[in-house]
Design a protein around this motif. Structure first.
Motif, mmCIF file in Angstrom:
data_model
loop_
_atom_site.group_PDB
_atom_site.id
_atom_site.type_symbol
_atom_site.label_atom_id
_atom_site.label_comp_id
_atom_site.label_asym_id
_atom_site.label_seq_id
_atom_site.Cartn_x
_atom_site.Cartn_y
_atom_site.Cartn_z
ATOM 1 N N ALA A 1 6.412 3.984 -23.491
ATOM 2 C CA ALA A 1 5.532 4.236 -24.387
ATOM 3 C C ALA A 1 4.035 4.132 -23.647
ATOM 4 C CB ALA A 1 5.330 3.504 -25.552
ATOM 5 N N HIS A 2 3.726 3.712 -22.412
ATOM 6 C CA HIS A 2 2.626 3.540 -21.632
ATOM 7 C C HIS A 2 2.645 4.788 -20.665
ATOM 8 C CE1 HIS A 2 1.225 0.269 -24.063
ATOM 9 N NE2 HIS A 2 2.510 -0.242 -24.059
ATOM 10 N N GLY A 3 2.136 5.799 -20.778
ATOM 11 C CA GLY A 3 2.042 6.786 -19.772
ATOM 12 C C GLY A 3 1.718 6.318 -18.048
ATOM 13 N N SER A 4 0.619 5.429 -18.217
ATOM 14 C CA SER A 4 0.169 5.082 -16.983
ATOM 15 C C SER A 4 1.269 4.288 -16.184
ATOM 16 C CB SER A 4 -1.269 4.453 -17.062
ATOM 17 O OG SER A 4 -0.936 3.110 -17.773
ATOM 18 N N ARG A 5 1.750 3.289 -16.806
ATOM 19 C CA ARG A 5 2.720 2.323 -16.500
ATOM 20 C C ARG A 5 4.088 3.147 -15.802
ATOM 21 N NH1 ARG A 5 -1.312 0.416 -19.634
ATOM 22 N NH2 ARG A 5 -1.383 -2.018 -19.698
ATOM 23 N N ARG A 6 4.626 4.249 -16.720
ATOM 24 C CA ARG A 6 5.741 4.977 -16.004
ATOM 25 C C ARG A 6 5.135 6.040 -15.020
ATOM 26 N NH1 ARG A 6 5.747 7.292 -20.569
ATOM 27 N NH2 ARG A 6 4.991 9.527 -20.130
ATOM 28 N N ARG A 7 4.175 6.239 -14.955
ATOM 29 C CA ARG A 7 3.804 7.075 -13.752
ATOM 30 C C ARG A 7 3.507 6.258 -12.584
ATOM 31 N NH1 ARG A 7 0.861 9.834 -17.942
ATOM 32 N NH2 ARG A 7 -0.762 8.602 -17.440
ATOM 33 N N ALA A 8 2.972 5.062 -12.719
ATOM 34 C CA ALA A 8 3.026 4.190 -11.654
ATOM 35 C C ALA A 8 4.318 3.847 -11.195
ATOM 36 C CB ALA A 8 2.206 3.041 -12.151
ATOM 37 N N GLN A 9 5.215 3.437 -11.972
ATOM 38 C CA GLN A 9 6.686 3.211 -11.620
ATOM 39 C C GLN A 9 7.460 4.409 -10.686
ATOM 40 O OE1 GLN A 9 8.704 2.322 -15.150
ATOM 41 N NE2 GLN A 9 8.299 0.041 -15.023
ATOM 42 N N PHE A 10 7.090 5.665 -11.290
ATOM 43 C CA PHE A 10 7.476 6.887 -10.438
ATOM 44 C C PHE A 10 6.838 6.753 -9.127
ATOM 45 C CE2 PHE A 10 7.429 11.210 -8.987
ATOM 46 C CZ PHE A 10 8.960 11.649 -9.435
ATOM 47 N N ARG A 11 5.697 6.580 -8.941
ATOM 48 C CA ARG A 11 4.750 6.604 -7.661
ATOM 49 C C ARG A 11 5.637 5.607 -6.824
ATOM 50 N NH1 ARG A 11 0.969 3.653 -5.439
ATOM 51 N NH2 ARG A 11 -0.353 4.830 -3.771
ATOM 52 N N THR A 12 5.623 4.391 -7.344
ATOM 53 C CA THR A 12 6.460 3.293 -6.567
ATOM 54 C C THR A 12 7.792 3.769 -6.087
ATOM 55 O OG1 THR A 12 4.925 1.774 -7.606
ATOM 56 C CG2 THR A 12 6.978 0.980 -6.304
ATOM 57 N N GLY A 13 8.409 4.360 -6.833
ATOM 58 C CA GLY A 13 9.658 4.983 -6.442
ATOM 59 C C GLY A 13 9.772 5.887 -5.382
ATOM 60 N N VAL A 14 8.809 6.906 -5.404
ATOM 61 C CA VAL A 14 8.738 7.846 -4.488
ATOM 62 C C VAL A 14 8.341 7.386 -3.090
ATOM 63 C CG1 VAL A 14 7.320 10.012 -3.724
ATOM 64 C CG2 VAL A 14 8.075 9.751 -5.780
ATOM 65 N N LEU A 15 7.178 6.276 -3.201
ATOM 66 C CA LEU A 15 6.956 5.550 -1.903
ATOM 67 C C LEU A 15 8.109 4.829 -1.296
ATOM 68 C CD1 LEU A 15 3.369 4.365 -3.212
ATOM 69 C CD2 LEU A 15 3.832 6.474 -1.426
ATOM 70 N N ARG A 16 8.664 4.239 -2.007
ATOM 71 C CA ARG A 16 9.968 3.539 -1.521
ATOM 72 C C ARG A 16 10.909 4.454 -0.795
ATOM 73 N NH1 ARG A 16 10.778 -0.647 -6.690
ATOM 74 N NH2 ARG A 16 9.355 -2.165 -5.759
ATOM 75 N N ALA A 17 11.323 5.608 -1.442
ATOM 76 C CA ALA A 17 12.059 6.532 -1.010
ATOM 77 C C ALA A 17 11.540 7.012 0.389
ATOM 78 C CB ALA A 17 12.404 7.516 -1.943
ATOM 79 N N GLN A 18 10.146 7.448 0.335
ATOM 80 C CA GLN A 18 9.841 7.711 1.711
ATOM 81 C C GLN A 18 9.769 6.908 2.650
ATOM 82 O OE1 GLN A 18 5.462 8.465 0.665
ATOM 83 N NE2 GLN A 18 6.082 10.178 -0.352
ATOM 84 N N THR A 19 9.536 5.543 2.431
ATOM 85 C CA THR A 19 10.048 4.305 3.256
ATOM 86 C C THR A 19 11.308 4.328 3.878
ATOM 87 O OG1 THR A 19 8.470 3.014 2.343
ATOM 88 C CG2 THR A 19 9.839 1.750 3.495
ATOM 89 N N THR A 20 12.262 4.795 3.219
ATOM 90 C CA THR A 20 13.726 4.928 3.721
ATOM 91 C C THR A 20 13.536 5.982 4.964
ATOM 92 O OG1 THR A 20 14.794 4.480 1.804
ATOM 93 C CG2 THR A 20 15.786 5.663 3.285
ATOM 94 N N MET A 21 12.805 7.222 4.669
ATOM 95 C CA MET A 21 13.133 8.097 5.613
ATOM 96 C C MET A 21 12.021 7.520 6.904
ATOM 97 S SD MET A 21 15.279 10.007 4.666
ATOM 98 C CE MET A 21 16.116 10.559 3.156
ATOM 99 N N ASN A 22 11.030 6.826 6.505
ATOM 100 C CA ASN A 22 10.129 6.572 7.595
ATOM 101 C C ASN A 22 10.599 5.634 8.559
ATOM 102 O OD1 ASN A 22 8.126 7.713 6.315
ATOM 103 N ND2 ASN A 22 7.442 5.836 5.565
ATOM 104 N N ALA A 23 12.025 4.955 8.255
ATOM 105 C CA ALA A 23 12.613 3.968 9.147
ATOM 106 C C ALA A 23 13.040 4.898 10.267
ATOM 107 C CB ALA A 23 13.809 3.272 8.314
ATOM 108 N N LEU A 24 13.642 6.010 10.120
ATOM 109 C CA LEU A 24 13.980 6.930 11.100
ATOM 110 C C LEU A 24 12.922 7.064 12.338
ATOM 111 C CD1 LEU A 24 16.183 9.452 9.109
ATOM 112 C CD2 LEU A 24 17.022 7.393 10.368
ATOM 113 N N GLU A 25 11.580 7.373 11.827
ATOM 114 C CA GLU A 25 10.860 7.526 12.660
ATOM 115 C C GLU A 25 10.094 6.538 13.406
ATOM 116 O OE1 GLU A 25 7.770 11.140 11.776
ATOM 117 O OE2 GLU A 25 6.766 9.252 11.279
ATOM 118 N N ASN A 26 10.274 5.350 12.448
ATOM 119 C CA ASN A 26 9.729 4.297 13.194
ATOM 120 C C ASN A 26 10.310 3.397 14.111
ATOM 121 O OD1 ASN A 26 7.370 4.587 11.445
ATOM 122 N ND2 ASN A 26 7.878 3.466 9.787
ATOM 123 N N SER A 27 11.722 3.704 14.050
ATOM 124 C CA SER A 27 12.758 2.984 14.960
ATOM 125 C C SER A 27 12.303 3.073 16.322
ATOM 126 C CB SER A 27 14.052 3.325 14.816
ATOM 127 O OG SER A 27 14.872 3.084 15.559
#
Length: 292
Positions: free
Chosen positions: A92-118
């Motif tokens: 019910a709290h839009g800001s919290r929901r959007r924050a969760q979405f943003r965190t999820g995207v950043l974590r997904a980006q970290t998955t791909m970053n691992a290939l580059e950071n290796s």
């Protein structure tokens, strides 16, 4: 690192070459929730270890990767599982929901970053479809090889979203920006020959077996070089891509001042004089993983 440890990958290290194989051909190697935690964990372990000097990323089945699995859209938790948005106390709290979405995207980006950071070069061997998240993944690799039936699509635009896990940031560094914009705006398929012409892939082969033979040969060549020199080359090229020429020159001067190994150079010269292959020490272990 046995095959049974992972849902999405088989992993093997032989002759200093780590081979990761996407192993869900019945689902076109789509990216389920486990993918997003397994890939960075595997790459982290391999990069921090001492056995491998290069990584090959390939897939079994008709297609390399069909992108995000439909089962996780709208309920994806890249921390390791899925949770229904309907059950969240913050729904019910839009800001919290959007924050969760943003965190999820950043974590997904970290998955791909691992290939580059290796610290190890990563080579992608691609057949059939490589779409959506698959393009994110191979864009983060160092080298890309393809079969003649391979094709690439920035699929996100076709389902009403903007790609957000690395394609739009990395692909324009590899392919003319106007081409990437067209692919991103239209979602059309770029075939293997066009990808070769645009510089996205290094070479195209008639079939999977011939591609894998060529990729193994390239991996073996890389594995035969000084591991420290290879690491420095990857690190410096990644840095220089995102900085000015002056910054890049300063970076390599500092890197070599700290990392240049005269023992490795001496071994290279001795091997040439003796008409033999050089024998370089393996990487030292990094106890804190990527970025250590």
């Amino acid at each position: 690192m046995g095959d049974s440890e992972y849902t999405c990958f088989d992993v093997e290290v032989t002759d200093h070459v780590a081979h990761l194989v996407l192993k869900r051909p019945e689902k076109a190697n789509s990216m389920i929730a486990e993918f997003w935690t397994e890939l960075p964990s595997i790459i982290d372990d391999i990069s921090a270890g001492t056995d491998a000097r290069v990584v090959v990323l390939s897939a079994v089945g008709r297609h390399f990767c069909s992108g995000m699995d439909l089962s996780v859209f709208g309920s994806f938790d890249v921390s390791g599982g899925s949770a229904s948005a309907d059950s969240s106390p913050d729904r019910a709290h839009g800001s919290r929901r959007r924050a969760q979405f943003r965190t999820g995207v950043l974590r997904a980006q970290t998955t791909m970053n691992a290939l580059e950071n290796s610290r190890l070069p990563v080579i992608a061997a691609i057949q059939g479809a490589c779409v959506g998240g698959g393009v994110d993944m191979v864009s983060a690799c160092d080298l890309r090889y393809a079969t003649s039936d391979a094709f690439f699509s920035i699929q996100e635009i076709n389902i009403g979203m903007t790609a957000d896990v690395g394609t739009l940031q990395r692909m324009p560094k590899l392919v003319p920006e106007g081409v990437v914009r067209e692919l991103a705006f239209t979602g059309r398929r770029m075939g293997a020959e066009e990808a070769l012409d645009r510089g996205f892939v290094n070479a195209v082969y008639d079939d999977h077996d011939s591609m894998m033979d060529a990729v193994r040969d390239v991996a073996a060549q890389i594995a035969s070089k000084s591991p420290m020199a290879i690491w420095g080359t990857k690190q410096t090229m990644n840095y220089s891509r995102d900085h000015s020429v002056a910054d890049g020159l300063e970076y390599i001067a500092v890197w070599n001042a700290a990392m240049f190994d005269t023992d490795d150079m001496g071994e290279a010269f001795r091997a040439q004089m003796d008409r033999r292959d050089p024998d370089y020490p393996d990487h030292s272990a990094l106890h804190h993983g990527l970025g250590a």
